[in-house]
Scaffold this active site. Structure first.
Site, mmCIF file in Angstrom:
data_model
loop_
_atom_site.group_PDB
_atom_site.id
_atom_site.type_symbol
_atom_site.label_atom_id
_atom_site.label_comp_id
_atom_site.label_asym_id
_atom_site.label_seq_id
_atom_site.Cartn_x
_atom_site.Cartn_y
_atom_site.Cartn_z
ATOM 1 N N VAL A 1 -13.671 8.510 7.287
ATOM 2 C CA VAL A 1 -12.870 8.126 8.456
ATOM 3 C C VAL A 1 -11.765 9.162 8.661
ATOM 4 O O VAL A 1 -11.141 9.609 7.690
ATOM 5 C CB VAL A 1 -12.187 6.751 8.241
ATOM 6 C CG1 VAL A 1 -11.610 6.235 9.547
ATOM 7 C CG2 VAL A 1 -13.137 5.750 7.629
ATOM 8 N N TYR B 1 -14.378 7.644 -8.274
ATOM 9 C CA TYR B 1 -14.182 6.909 -7.014
ATOM 10 C C TYR B 1 -15.377 5.991 -6.748
ATOM 11 O O TYR B 1 -15.209 4.800 -6.452
ATOM 12 C CB TYR B 1 -14.003 7.906 -5.863
ATOM 13 C CG TYR B 1 -13.809 7.253 -4.511
ATOM 14 C CD1 TYR B 1 -12.619 6.591 -4.215
ATOM 15 C CD2 TYR B 1 -14.800 7.305 -3.541
ATOM 16 C CE1 TYR B 1 -12.432 5.980 -2.981
ATOM 17 C CE2 TYR B 1 -14.619 6.712 -2.299
ATOM 18 C CZ TYR B 1 -13.434 6.042 -2.019
ATOM 19 O OH TYR B 1 -13.250 5.449 -0.797
ATOM 20 N N GLY C 1 -2.925 5.288 8.022
ATOM 21 C CA GLY C 1 -4.385 5.257 7.924
ATOM 22 C C GLY C 1 -5.007 3.912 8.295
ATOM 23 O O GLY C 1 -4.552 3.211 9.207
HETATM 24 N N1 LIG Z 1 -10.519 7.710 5.039
HETATM 25 C C1 LIG Z 1 -11.782 7.669 4.629
HETATM 26 O O1 LIG Z 1 -12.572 8.584 4.859
HETATM 27 C C2 LIG Z 1 -12.284 6.462 3.868
HETATM 28 C C3 LIG Z 1 -13.662 6.238 3.796
HETATM 29 C C4 LIG Z 1 -14.149 5.133 3.081
HETATM 30 C C5 LIG Z 1 -13.254 4.275 2.460
HETATM 31 N N2 LIG Z 1 -11.910 4.523 2.552
HETATM 32 C C6 LIG Z 1 -11.002 3.608 1.870
HETATM 33 O O2 LIG Z 1 -10.114 3.077 2.835
HETATM 34 C C7 LIG Z 1 -8.855 2.829 2.245
HETATM 35 C C8 LIG Z 1 -7.773 3.497 3.074
HETATM 36 O O3 LIG Z 1 -8.053 4.883 3.198
HETATM 37 P P1 LIG Z 1 -7.090 5.817 4.087
HETATM 38 O O4 LIG Z 1 -7.860 7.035 4.404
HETATM 39 O O5 LIG Z 1 -6.482 5.002 5.179
HETATM 40 O O6 LIG Z 1 -5.994 6.185 2.988
HETATM 41 P P2 LIG Z 1 -4.465 6.663 3.212
HETATM 42 O O7 LIG Z 1 -4.173 7.596 2.087
HETATM 43 O O8 LIG Z 1 -4.228 7.095 4.608
HETATM 44 O O9 LIG Z 1 -3.649 5.304 3.008
HETATM 45 C C9 LIG Z 1 -3.644 4.654 1.772
HETATM 46 C C10 LIG Z 1 -2.324 3.964 1.635
HETATM 47 O O10 LIG Z 1 -2.335 3.295 0.361
HETATM 48 C C11 LIG Z 1 -1.071 3.469 -0.242
HETATM 49 N N3 LIG Z 1 -1.180 3.379 -1.693
HETATM 50 C C12 LIG Z 1 -1.848 4.217 -2.532
HETATM 51 N N4 LIG Z 1 -1.641 3.841 -3.797
HETATM 52 C C13 LIG Z 1 -0.849 2.738 -3.757
HETATM 53 C C14 LIG Z 1 -0.275 1.909 -4.743
HETATM 54 N N5 LIG Z 1 -0.474 2.138 -6.054
HETATM 55 N N6 LIG Z 1 0.490 0.864 -4.351
HETATM 56 C C15 LIG Z 1 0.713 0.634 -3.025
HETATM 57 N N7 LIG Z 1 0.212 1.394 -2.049
HETATM 58 C C16 LIG Z 1 -0.557 2.443 -2.421
HETATM 59 C C17 LIG Z 1 -0.618 4.869 0.188
HETATM 60 O O11 LIG Z 1 0.790 5.010 0.078
HETATM 61 C C18 LIG Z 1 -1.119 4.922 1.624
HETATM 62 O O12 LIG Z 1 -0.146 4.496 2.542
HETATM 63 C C19 LIG Z 1 -8.939 3.324 0.808
HETATM 64 O O13 LIG Z 1 -9.236 2.247 -0.062
HETATM 65 C C20 LIG Z 1 -10.109 4.294 0.851
HETATM 66 O O14 LIG Z 1 -10.746 4.442 -0.400
HETATM 67 C C21 LIG Z 1 -11.403 5.578 3.244
#
Ligand SMILES: NC(=O)c1ccc[n+]([C@@H]2O[C@H](COP(=O)([O-])OP(=O)(O)OC[C@H]3O[C@@H](n4cnc5c(N)ncnc54)[C@H](O)[C@@H]3O)[C@@H](O)[C@H]2O)c1
Length: 241
Positions: free
Chosen positions: A179, A146, A14
């Site tokens: 995203v 969240y 991600g």
């Molecule tokens: N994708 C979206 O729509 C979106 C939108 C706004 C904000 N965000 C924020 O962006 C960030 C990344 O989102 P994403 O969609 O890439 O998520 P994702 O789930 O693809 O990746 C998140 C990663 O964090 C790791 N992770 C989770 N808990 C963990 C822990 N306790 N210790 C270590 N690693 C841990 C997971 O293993 C994963 O690899 C997040 O903070 C999310 O809230 C995402």
């Protein structure tokens, strides 16, 4: 100039993977920290240091930072990106779920930043980047914990910016709209979620991880030393607050 070094949490996939690859592309030495092994990220990132650890575990975080310093000798940039974003009606949210979301999204950035701080101070220059969410502005009703956690992260960003300014360290947050990552596709983006959010945006596309790279690079830039305590709202016009 000395080669800058960066630590990205949640770098297995991600946004975190995108950020790790982008920073490496700009010449940074990059370490990633994730619950999962980061084979795919390592394949795309030269000299990548992939560390498996839980960002909510103080001891694991401390040990991981030790490995980063052993490998790189210094640390300049911390991207607190690891996060979880389950959607559930508020009435069905258990106390355990609430605490898990708070720990991963809010407490972990504190633990990681505090463990990194002696190294950022020693470098005399630092950039802390917290990945928040435009959900703090739009406040979707099924994401109460969240939104609370990410709004807390913005408060953390502001106060920490005030605390760390004297050391030459800036602290900023980036707030993306939804995203297209694998997790989002499986969860909040499924069943019309992407279409719903896109309809709120001025930009008529779904945001891709690559759409956030320029903002990250701007925040960590050498010339961005006066940008601190800010939340950069990268929401395609879905939230103007
Ligand atoms: N994708 C979206 O729509 C979106 C939108 C706004 C904000 N965000 C924020 O962006 C960030 C990344 O989102 P994403 O969609 O890439 O998520 P994702 O789930 O693809 O990746 C998140 C990663 O964090 C790791 N992770 C989770 N808990 C963990 C822990 N306790 N210790 C270590 N690693 C841990 C997971 O293993 C994963 O690899 C997040 O903070 C999310 O809230 C995402």
């Amino acid at each position: 100039m000395q080669t800058r070094t960066a630590l990205v949490t949640g770098a297995a996939q991600g946004l975190g993977q995108e950020f790790a690859v982008a920073l490496a592309g700009r010449g940074y030495r990059v370490a990633g920290l994730d619950l999962a092994p980061q084979t795919e990220t390592a394949g795309k990132t030269p000299d990548y240091l992939g560390l498996v650890a839980d960002v909510t575990d103080e001891e694991q975080v401390r040990a991981a930072l030790g490995h980063v310093i052993d490998a790189f000798g210094t640390l300049h940039v911390v991207v607190n990106n690891a996060g979880v974003y389950p959607a559930r009606p508020f009435e069905e949210t258990t106390a355990e779920e609430w605490r898990r979301i708070m720990r991963v999204n809010l407490e972990a950035p504190f633990l990681v930043t505090r463990a990194a701080l002696p190294h950022l101070k020693a470098a005399g220059w630092g950039r802390v980047v917290n990945i928040a969410s435009a959900a703090v502005f739009t406040a979707p009703p099924d994401m109460v914990p969240y939104v609370a956690s990410k709004t807390g992260l913005i408060g953390f960003t502001r106060a920490l910016a005030a605390a760390l300014g004297p050391y030459g360290i800036t602290v900023n947050a980036i707030a993306p709209t939804m995203v297209r990552t694998a997790t989002a596709e499986r969860t909040v983006g499924a069943d019309g979620g992407f279409e719903f959010v896109r309809a709120q945006q001025a930009v008529p596309h779904t945001q891709e991880p690559s759409d956030l790279v320029s903002t990250l690079l701007y925040v960590v830039d050498e010339g961005s030393g006066f940008l601190t305590g800010q939340t950069l709202n990268v929401s395609g016009g879905s939230a103007f607050l």
